[in-house]
Scaffold this active site. Sequence first.
Site, PDB file in Angstrom:
ATOM      1  N   CYS A   1       0.836  -1.197   0.000  1.00 38.08           N
ATOM      2  CA  CYS A   1       0.000   0.000   0.000  1.00 38.08           C
ATOM      3  C   CYS A   1       0.870   1.246   0.000  1.00 38.08           C
ATOM      4  O   CYS A   1       1.422   1.633   1.031  1.00 38.08           O
ATOM      5  CB  CYS A   1      -0.930  -0.017   1.222  1.00 38.08           C
ATOM      6  SG  CYS A   1      -1.949   1.467   1.382  1.00 38.08           S
TER       7      CYS A   1
ATOM      8  N   CYS B   1      -0.402   3.997   2.228  1.00 39.83           N
ATOM      9  CA  CYS B   1      -0.091   3.785   3.643  1.00 39.83           C
ATOM     10  C   CYS B   1       1.365   4.123   3.967  1.00 39.83           C
ATOM     11  O   CYS B   1       1.650   4.752   4.989  1.00 39.83           O
ATOM     12  CB  CYS B   1      -0.347   2.329   4.025  1.00 39.83           C
ATOM     13  SG  CYS B   1      -1.956   1.674   3.562  1.00 39.83           S
ATOM     14  N   ASP B   2       2.283   3.688   3.109  1.00 45.76           N
ATOM     15  CA  ASP B   2       3.700   3.693   3.477  1.00 45.76           C
ATOM     16  C   ASP B   2       4.585   4.598   2.628  1.00 45.76           C
ATOM     17  O   ASP B   2       5.780   4.724   2.911  1.00 45.76           O
ATOM     18  CB  ASP B   2       4.245   2.256   3.386  1.00 45.76           C
ATOM     19  CG  ASP B   2       3.549   1.314   4.353  1.00 45.76           C
ATOM     20  OD1 ASP B   2       3.131   1.787   5.422  1.00 45.76           O
ATOM     21  OD2 ASP B   2       3.420   0.117   4.036  1.00 45.76           O
TER      22      ASP B   2
END
Length: 327
Positions: free
Chosen positions: A148, A151-152
Amino acid sequence: MNELDANLAQPEEATEDVYDVVIVGGGPAGTAAAIYAARADLKTLVVDKGMRSGAMGWAGRIANYPGIPGEVSGLDLLQRMRTQADGFGARFVKEKVLSTDLAGEVKEVWAAQEVYYGRTVIIATGAMGHGRTIAGEEDLAGRGVSYCATCDGAFFHDRTVAVIGNSDEAVEEALFLTRFAGRVYLLSPTPDLETALDLIQQANDHPKITIYPSARLQEILGKEHVQAVRFASLDGEHTLPVDGVFIYLQGRKPITDFLGGELPLSESGCLLVDQTMHTAVPGVFAVGDVLCNHVKQAVISAAEGAIAATSAVRYLSGREKLRPDWS
């Protein structure tokens, strides 16, 4: 028993009591559903393979979950959520679900060592995996291997990353990563990217993106963290030094095989629900990545879990024709 799964009851301790809600899957969606269901005084059971079985359990750092300042590991955040659900009376059982029978008024969830019965069922099994595991992937998950970019991506400022895949999601995530990374290598397993022409053009034109066609990822290299990827292409094998690897192979197929075709799926294998997370089967709901939402974030999955649990409360109260509050 793993220390982090200490609050999971063992399957041999289970009884044949009928639960108000049986939740299959214990990630952020399933655990949030358990919090809301148990707090509504529903007899609640979560059947889950363990906290490392889903994407959140492998997340090394989360820095954007509301109410949690600073950085926290996905495993730690999930443990906090489970502790909260447990405090409201939800029960967690560590088991793999093999099949279901959802047609009756009391639904049956068949696991490896026990059958669990529920008046409602919430499916929250996620979409982890992509067919085969790449060498080094499991060891480095959460230490440079991610699924993701949203997300990261922020953890890779001015770093070099590789994106593995050829789909809409892979190309969109590669473009998103250019906001942070200094260099993005897009390794497509096919000669051409299988996405919209405008996305292909954007990727080809972006100065930070280098596309490698017909690139078959062989291994992710590194000890404490990702250091390089090794891949094979038409002109031989190559090794690229990278700091992160984002994998989007086969679109992270939703985990629905245990349902045996009881619930309708979209063409891409995603479960179908209405605005209240209700599936086509009365009393059965679905939440999280198993729905294949475009934005994959723990907070969104948790919100869906809350909606499903609230809908289950209404269903059990006799409101079979559920309507959103705003209708």
